[in-house]
Design a protein around this motif. Sequence first.
Motif, short mmCIF file in Angstrom:
data_model
loop_
_atom_site.label_atom_id
_atom_site.label_comp_id
_atom_site.label_asym_id
_atom_site.label_seq_id
_atom_site.Cartn_x
_atom_site.Cartn_y
_atom_site.Cartn_z
N ASP A 126 69.26 67.96 8.24
CA ASP A 126 69.70 69.18 8.92
C ASP A 126 68.52 70.03 9.38
O ASP A 126 67.43 70.00 8.79
N ASP A 127 68.75 70.82 10.41
CA ASP A 127 67.70 71.60 11.06
C ASP A 127 67.01 72.58 10.12
O ASP A 127 65.82 72.83 10.22
N LYS A 128 67.79 73.14 9.19
CA LYS A 128 67.23 74.13 8.27
C LYS A 128 66.16 73.49 7.38
O LYS A 128 65.08 74.04 7.17
N ALA A 129 66.48 72.29 6.85
CA ALA A 129 65.53 71.59 5.99
C ALA A 129 64.31 71.14 6.80
O ALA A 129 63.17 71.21 6.33
N GLY A 152 61.95 74.12 7.35
CA GLY A 152 61.16 74.44 6.16
C GLY A 152 60.04 73.44 5.91
O GLY A 152 58.90 73.82 5.62
N LEU A 153 60.37 72.17 6.07
CA LEU A 153 59.37 71.12 5.86
C LEU A 153 58.24 71.19 6.87
O LEU A 153 57.07 71.01 6.52
N PRO A 160 67.67 83.48 12.12
CA PRO A 160 67.72 83.39 10.64
C PRO A 160 66.52 82.64 10.02
O PRO A 160 65.99 83.08 9.01
N GLN A 161 66.09 81.56 10.65
CA GLN A 161 64.99 80.78 10.06
C GLN A 161 63.67 81.55 10.12
O GLN A 161 62.86 81.49 9.21
#
Lengths: 136, 126
Positions: free
Chosen positions: A29-32, A35-36, B89-90
Amino acid sequence: MTLELQATPEEVMRAVDALRSFAHQYGIDDKAIFGLTVALEECAANIVDHTFQRNAQQKFRVGFAMNGESIAVELRDRGPQFDPTSIPARNRSEDETGGWGMQIVRRYTDELRYRRDGGENILTLKKKVLPANSPK
Amino acid sequence: MALDIQILKNVAARNANAVTVKLGGSLDTATAPELERQLSPHLAGTVNDIVFDLANLKFISSAGLRIFGNARKIAKSRGGQASFINMQPQIQEVFEIMKSLPGIAVFENIDELDKYLAARQHAHEA
């Protein structure tokens, strides 16, 4: 997958783009992924800016691997011994204008390990991920 | 991913010493120096209110936070602040690390910022 990179900011971003594509392939997913990629940017920029002082003649390597439910990113360089995990979290101060890099890395990774082996600094970042297309 | 930079002086004539900096794309180790270069003539002047509009920013690292931190410090030393609007949000999540520093204000959007500035102006006049 392993990339050999020159010690320049542009090469850091080449590694970031490659990690993004790699993670996309696994449906992460885009969120992970966000972060990475931020964590990789910070660690690779440290190598370029501090270990090699932006000497483009120097090289470092970045590798990615998917192991079960986690993605591992490994950075290797032959610069002087330096353990970025030993950098303490800084105290907040009025005048603070920096030193946030490792805080960001810690925030976005589940495991952060450093070792010195055979004249290399080896930094491994791990993050648990659930591929988007896997059953929950 | 490149960084798009747009610097607008004195939008809506709120304050002659205000600049709005619209950023899009990626603010990272490779693109931060260009932002620093474009901001420096403004920061060298009398600017004390800096608004960063991050509506189209997709990626940020500490290289970007460092520039924000520096702008904040300069604005604050002149009695102003650095304001941030339209954060995704990110981006907001990375930003959390420096959010609590004095001289930083985060607003949902331009309307919220305008309300705040109008109230501040009012307080000055009162």
